[in-house]
Enzyme design. Structure first.
Site, PDB file in Angstrom:
ATOM      1  N   ALA A 175       0.641  -1.044  -0.306  1.00 38.85           N
ATOM      2  CA  ALA A 175      -0.112  -0.027  -0.397  1.00 38.85           C
ATOM      3  C   ALA A 175       1.391   2.103  -0.056  1.00 38.85           C
ATOM      4  CB  ALA A 175      -1.246   0.143   0.861  1.00 38.85           C
ATOM      5  N   ASP A 176       2.293   1.157   0.806  1.00 40.45           N
ATOM      6  CA  ASP A 176       2.903   2.488   1.025  1.00 40.45           C
ATOM      7  C   ASP A 176       3.672   2.622  -0.744  1.00 40.45           C
ATOM      8  OD1 ASP A 176       2.134   3.626   3.667  1.00 40.45           O
ATOM      9  OD2 ASP A 176       4.087   2.653   4.213  1.00 40.45           O
ATOM     10  N   ILE A 177       3.914   1.143  -1.100  1.00 41.90           N
ATOM     11  CA  ILE A 177       4.786   1.308  -2.412  1.00 41.90           C
ATOM     12  C   ILE A 177       3.774   2.065  -3.202  1.00 41.90           C
ATOM     13  CG2 ILE A 177       5.830   0.352  -4.312  1.00 41.90           C
ATOM     14  CD1 ILE A 177       7.433  -1.614  -1.614  1.00 41.90           C
TER      15      ILE A 177
END
Length: 403
Positions: A175-177
């Site tokens: 999700a972050d990436i």
């Protein structure tokens, strides 16, 4: 020529992963990226260890290996934005920047006079990219957001893991990436728009939005059937065979993405009858009869070793590959030939291994020059060269705790 964004100046106020990932992408593309960190503490992810980066004598440093994954190519300045003098430094840097990246909670920077409207008044060309858990609108906008919880809320964990097992997060913070990747695309698009209009804008990136988008065909499978997709382990919901199989001594992945590749596989594997069998002749039929085909193919695969299968299928033009651990990844001849691992000179570590950007340009090749910075490594350089501060002024800023 230098990288395609070598004319761009970026002010990176973000921490941990999603925002810093976008900042690192821009640095890889040639932009000058100044990372603003809290004095003495810095980016939270500096403390995400062990493992720690080791110095030339093999001793642990104060920086985690995690931090080095998302901060290559940046310069670090420490600024206390809770002080008026610190806020003034950020405003001065923003005046001369093309892009600002931040991942504070909704409304936090506005409290310091550093919100989009505040900085737009100083620099109408500024592209101000906000990365939050839930975005700048909606009932959840003030909630903090972290990758693990977003993988759960955004559906990723519901389709990851074995059929009878527990919901499982991905092995990296996807999700972050992916939010960092969408932010990078959005920033480049906004730069292209500004080149035509001269106007900056506010970009609103949310982890939840990005995680849902990452589900791709799992979303549209749901739209088409009205049924939420379930976990099916390493199987593919729409393609068969597209999965790992046990060999005589290990495992191998095959990826027959169309009927022609399936026929090639059957011929090479000595089971041509499975290509003409009406139950398996088309991908649609193979998906319907997945369990039986998997049972039959498993019996075929156990007759040869992994190495034998790799050589046989490669010769036949059938997509396949081993299941490598990370050490084995960097021993792959293709990975070595592409120069995926690069070493950057670090002031404490010496040669610091990192992973090269996967973006390759023929006309504006990327150059990886700067290792992830020490905390505040470039504070005086930036204040002196970008803002024209004298030694006395810098000393005064230190004395009052602004840097």
């Amino acid at each position: 020529m230098a990288g395609p964004l070598s004319h761009i100046k970026v002010l990176d106020l973000s921490r941990v992963l999603a925002g810093p990932w976008a900042g690192q992408n821009l640095a890889d593309l040639g932009a000058e990226v100044i990372k603003v960190e809290r004095p003495k503490v810095g980016d939270d992810s500096r403390g995400f260890g062990p493992p720690w980066v080791k110095d030339r004598d093999g001793r642990d440093t104060k920086d985690s290996a995690y931090f080095t994954s998302a901060n290559r190519g940046k310069k670090s300045i420490t600024v206390n934005i809770s002080t008026p003098a610190g806020q003034a430094i950020v405003r001065d840097l923003a005046r001369g920047s093309d892009v600002l990246i931040e991942n504070y909670k909704f409304g936090d920077l506005a409290r310091y006079g550093l919100g989009y409207d505040d900085l737009k008044a100083l620099n109408p060309r500024l592209i101000y990219c906000s990365v939050t858990g839930f975005g700048q609108s909606g009932p959840y906008r003030e909630r903090p957001g972290y990758d693990f919880m977003i993988q759960g809320m955004g559906g990723m964990m519901s389709v990851t893991g074995e059929e009878q097992g527990e919901p499982m997060r991905a092995g990296v913070p996807v999700a972050d990436i992916i939010t960092g990747m969408y932010a990078s695309i959005a920033i480049c698009a906004a730069l292209a728009h500004r080149a035509e209009t001269g106007k900056g804008q506010h970009l609103d990136l949310a982890l939840l939005d990005s995680q849902i988008a990452l589900l791709a065909y799992q979303n549209t499978n749901y739209f088409a059937t009205g049924k939420p997709p379930a976990r099916i382990g390493n199987l593919h919901p729409n393609i068969v065979p597209y999965q790992p199989f046990r060999t005589a001594d290990g495992e191998i992945i095959i990826a027959c993405g169309n009927d022609n590749l399936y026929r090639k596989f059957c011929e090479a594997a000595g089971c041509a009858e499975l290509a003409s069998d009406a139950r398996f002749a088309t991908n649609g039929k193979r998906v319907e009869n997945r369990a039986e085909l998997t049972r039959l193919l498993q019996g075929v695969f156990t007759k040869r070793s992994t190495r034998e299968w790799l050589e046989l299928l490669e010769a036949a033009g059938v997509p396949n590959g081993p299941i490598n651990d990370v050490a084995q990844v960097f021993e792959e001849p293709q990975v070595k030939a592409r120069g995926v691992r690069v070493e950057l000179e670090h002031p404490v570590v010496g040669k610091l291994p990192t992973v090269a950007s996967p973006m390759r340009f023929s006309g504006t090749p990327l150059e990886h020059k700067l290792a992830p910075p020490l905390l505040g490594q470039h504070t005086e350089e930036i204040l002196r060269e970008r803002l024209g501060k004298s030694a006395a002024q810098i000393a005064a800023l230190r004395a009052e705790g602004a840097i």
